[in-house]
Design a protein around this motif. Structure first.
Motif, short mmCIF file in Angstrom:
data_model
loop_
_atom_site.label_atom_id
_atom_site.label_comp_id
_atom_site.label_asym_id
_atom_site.label_seq_id
_atom_site.Cartn_x
_atom_site.Cartn_y
_atom_site.Cartn_z
N PHE A 80 0.66 -1.05 0.10
CA PHE A 80 0.05 -0.11 0.06
C PHE A 80 0.91 1.13 -0.03
CE2 PHE A 80 -2.48 3.06 2.61
CZ PHE A 80 -3.70 3.27 1.75
N SER A 81 1.80 1.14 0.90
CA SER A 81 2.56 2.52 1.04
C SER A 81 3.44 2.66 -0.10
CB SER A 81 3.41 2.19 2.23
OG SER A 81 4.76 2.99 1.99
N ASP A 82 4.10 1.46 -0.96
CA ASP A 82 4.79 1.57 -1.92
C ASP A 82 4.19 2.43 -3.22
OD1 ASP A 82 6.87 0.75 -0.60
OD2 ASP A 82 6.71 -1.19 -1.53
N ARG A 83 3.12 1.54 -3.38
CA ARG A 83 2.23 2.16 -4.47
C ARG A 83 1.80 3.92 -4.06
NH1 ARG A 83 -2.05 -0.97 -8.23
NH2 ARG A 83 0.17 -2.01 -8.50
N LEU A 84 1.33 4.16 -2.97
CA LEU A 84 1.12 5.79 -2.71
C LEU A 84 2.30 6.53 -2.80
CD1 LEU A 84 -1.34 5.52 0.21
CD2 LEU A 84 -1.85 5.94 -2.10
N SER A 85 3.29 5.89 -2.16
CA SER A 85 4.44 6.91 -2.40
C SER A 85 5.11 7.38 -3.73
CB SER A 85 5.69 6.32 -1.34
OG SER A 85 5.97 5.22 -1.96
N LEU A 86 4.53 6.30 -4.62
CA LEU A 86 5.02 6.64 -5.95
C LEU A 86 4.14 8.03 -6.56
CD1 LEU A 86 6.85 4.37 -7.16
CD2 LEU A 86 4.94 3.44 -8.30
N HIS A 87 3.28 8.30 -5.82
CA HIS A 87 2.49 9.24 -6.45
C HIS A 87 2.37 10.59 -5.52
CE1 HIS A 87 0.61 7.32 -9.82
NE2 HIS A 87 0.56 6.23 -9.15
N GLY A 88 3.48 10.55 -4.54
CA GLY A 88 3.59 11.46 -3.47
C GLY A 88 2.83 11.74 -2.54
N ILE A 287 -3.90 -21.59 3.34
CA ILE A 287 -4.54 -20.84 2.40
C ILE A 287 -3.88 -19.34 2.48
CG2 ILE A 287 -6.66 -19.34 1.95
CD1 ILE A 287 -8.17 -21.93 2.44
N ARG A 288 -3.46 -18.96 0.94
CA ARG A 288 -2.74 -17.82 1.03
C ARG A 288 -3.74 -16.65 0.60
NH1 ARG A 288 -0.54 -14.01 -2.15
NH2 ARG A 288 -1.98 -14.25 -3.85
N PRO A 289 -4.00 -15.74 1.47
CA PRO A 289 -4.68 -14.63 1.51
C PRO A 289 -4.06 -13.42 0.54
CG PRO A 289 -3.66 -14.28 3.50
CD PRO A 289 -3.01 -15.44 3.06
N PRO A 290 -4.88 -12.68 -0.05
CA PRO A 290 -4.12 -11.68 -0.98
C PRO A 290 -3.69 -10.46 -0.24
CG PRO A 290 -6.47 -11.54 -1.33
CD PRO A 290 -6.04 -12.66 -0.30
N ALA A 291 -2.58 -10.78 0.52
CA ALA A 291 -2.22 -9.57 1.34
C ALA A 291 -1.79 -8.47 0.52
CB ALA A 291 -1.10 -10.03 2.40
N LYS A 292 -0.72 -8.58 -0.16
CA LYS A 292 -0.05 -7.74 -1.26
C LYS A 292 -1.14 -6.98 -1.83
CE LYS A 292 3.73 -7.43 -4.37
NZ LYS A 292 4.47 -8.45 -5.27
N GLU A 293 -2.03 -7.86 -2.52
CA GLU A 293 -2.85 -7.19 -3.39
C GLU A 293 -3.85 -6.42 -2.75
OE1 GLU A 293 -1.84 -10.31 -3.19
OE2 GLU A 293 -1.69 -11.48 -5.02
#
Lengths: 331, 331
Positions: A80-88, A287-293
């Motif tokens: 979450f943080s990675d994607r957001l910080s990409l956009h300031g 069961i792998r939850p989509p944590a990153k997604e």
DNA sequence: ACTCAAAATGTTAGCGCTACCATTTTGAGT
DNA sequence: ACTCAAAATGGTAGCGCTAACATTTTGAGT
């Protein structure tokens, strides 16, 4: 050092420098260069509090998660943080420890910054929190869980289905005396939803649900404790579903030390697919939850709704986000 | 809904309501009650951007850590955040992924909020970051590492000493062909400091240092890879120090699968004391860094320097913060 | 050269709060 | 009752920025 100082130095008006920062494409290339020079020279950094006040907007996103240390949520926060910080955008983070009151405090504190969005974990809040997010003029995203008929955007999956799938999987493998081990001492209602999925399947097949709630807190120890207790029963279980992979790992490690064969003696099923799970002996079926997604999709929704990325990208995700059953050696 | 609206409603001036929030003890008990009532009724939340602008202060603390997912840093973040939020401070979090440029971006972004303090990991920054924190009018704390002669407050320990202690411990146990496995593919210079401690001790004893750098990234796999490579050498090693417990866990789990006896065939030494380390078979001998303590002490320093808690509590910690060598089965 | 929309830049006012200083009220000591 | 410091409260100005609108400049089309 204010925006006017920079403007004076460049020989333009303050608003032009302001535009340079918020809408660079509206400033001529020549001016852009000259402003950049002066900004670099003085190391000028815009005062975001002033900007936020004037525009009643900010690039702060508040996020409340139960706790930072859990591998489950860490991946969501990170992506979450990675994607957001990409956009300031910047991440204001608070932990709730599964307490609705702490969550409310955090939301209240976020509100003071006129945030661009707020992200919560789950849909179970205090009344005051409900009121606050109802009135909010910015996107509110609830993650990790789905609950129909709610106003906030939801990005998650149905934990009940996860519990159901795990149980059906074990039933299909021939296990009948299946137990469920809950998360110890937290208000984690999502693990209770998984339990309910388990209970429902057991009931369908006319089987008695066997529930165990560990009394110690460290997850690995709670897993050991539960495993040992369930094996000691007069009528021992032949499979155990754990509320998460840490608990399940505790069970596997304990079995290993004691020389108890898994899955022959007892199958072990987890939830989370932590890094360690695949490396254990026996490796952990889970069961792998989509944590990153979840983190990524939540970020995308926010970026789309605040106009940082094209709107059409907004709801391109399928709800529920898919979980993956990973068959390994332990069940 | 502004502070003036609340003030009007209560029948006082805005500044009195402002005091109610920042210095409640300066407002009479009667007024305090009446203000509280109106605040609750309207769900008023002060605009922190406006307050921050007017006072040139805020209760935001910026923190840059290499990454959120690492169990090592997660504990620091958690304890730091917990202590701060107790005093109404909020955590703005950014990850650097061991990149000094990303760190600089984060610091720059924090600066715009006139933060109460900034916390960095380590002391290795870009020149621009150095300039920014030099000029800062608020406390800057560097964590996890010590480097004398620097202006920022430091809360950490000497990684060189950790590497030295581990090596000396193994030497004392009779091991001579000791290898060191580095962290794969990151700019983590602290793990290199630990390596230097190792190299120094090896040199003291006239032993050839054996270094291995894994090529894969997932830590458990990197650990496996390193372990297998080092065991396959013509002159196999008899002990391995890993840059962290994840790598070491990978090695132990791999040994277990292959039926290689640890520590008889090869001793394994880690760093970090993750939750899993004590539960592995054999359990992992490691050095426990004061992760939680670093967060707590950093928070205390900041709270003391900003006046939120009494000043004398400020430097009551001993630098370096103590690491603990935990002897278990693997070495 | 002239038109006129689009692009670039500027002016003014005000966002919601707190610092600073001024004023009023309180109440212990006489 | 009176004094006077301390406590409580208020008025004014301004923090640094951007929204909204106004004005000027640019340059493609004729």
């Amino acid at each position: 050092m204010t925006i006017s100082d920079v403007a004076k130095r460049v020989g333009v008006s303050a608003i032009t420098v302001s535009r340079y920062f918020t809408n660079p494409e509206k400033v001529s290339a020549d001016l852009r260069e000259r402003i950049a020079l002066v900004v670099a020279e003085f190391g000028y950094v815009p005062n975001l509090a002033a900007g936020g006040l004037a525009s009643a907007r900010s690039r702060i996103v508040g996020m409340v998660i139960p706790n930072i240390s859990s591998p489950i949520f860490a991946n969501t926060i990170q992506s979450f943080s990675d994607r957001l910080s990409l956009h300031g955008y910047q991440l204001l983070l608070a932990s709730s420890y599964f307490s609705r009151e702490l969550e409310e405090n955090a939301v209240r504190a976020f509100l003071g910054w006129t945030p661009a969005a707020i992200v919560l974990t789950g849909h179970f809040h205090t009344d005051a929190t409900e009121t606050l997010i109802e009135r909010a003029s910015f996107p509110v995203v609830e993650t990790w869980d789905l609950q129909p008929q709610r106003k906030p955007i939801q990005v998650g999956f149905l934990h009940r289905d996860v519990g159901r799938d795990a149980t059906q999987y074990l039933f299909g493998k021939g296990y009948r005396r299946i137990a469920f081990v809950q998360n110890s001492g937290t208000g984690d209602y999502r693990s209770l939803d998984r339990r309910d999925g388990y209970t429902a399947v057991m009931a369908e097949h006319g089987l008695e649900p066997i529930l165990f709630a560990p009394t110690v807190l460290p997850q690995l120890e709670a897993g050991e404790q539960s495993f040992e207790a369930l094996m000691k029963r007069d009528n021992p279980v032949d499979a155990i579903i754990f509320a998460n992979d840490s608990l399940a790992s505790g069970a596997i490690l304990s079995a290993q030390r004691k020389g108890i064969n898994i899955p022959e003696k007892c199958a072990i099923f987890g939830f989370g697919d932590y890094a360690i799970s695949e490396k254990l002996s026996p490796s952990l079926t889970t069961i792998r939850p989509p944590a990153k997604e979840i983190g990524e999709v939540a970020a995308s929704c926010i970026l789309a709704l605040t106009g940082a990325i094209p709107q059409d990208a907004e709801f391109q995700h399928l709800n529920p986000l898919p979980c993956e059953l990973i068959e390994r050696e332990s069940a």
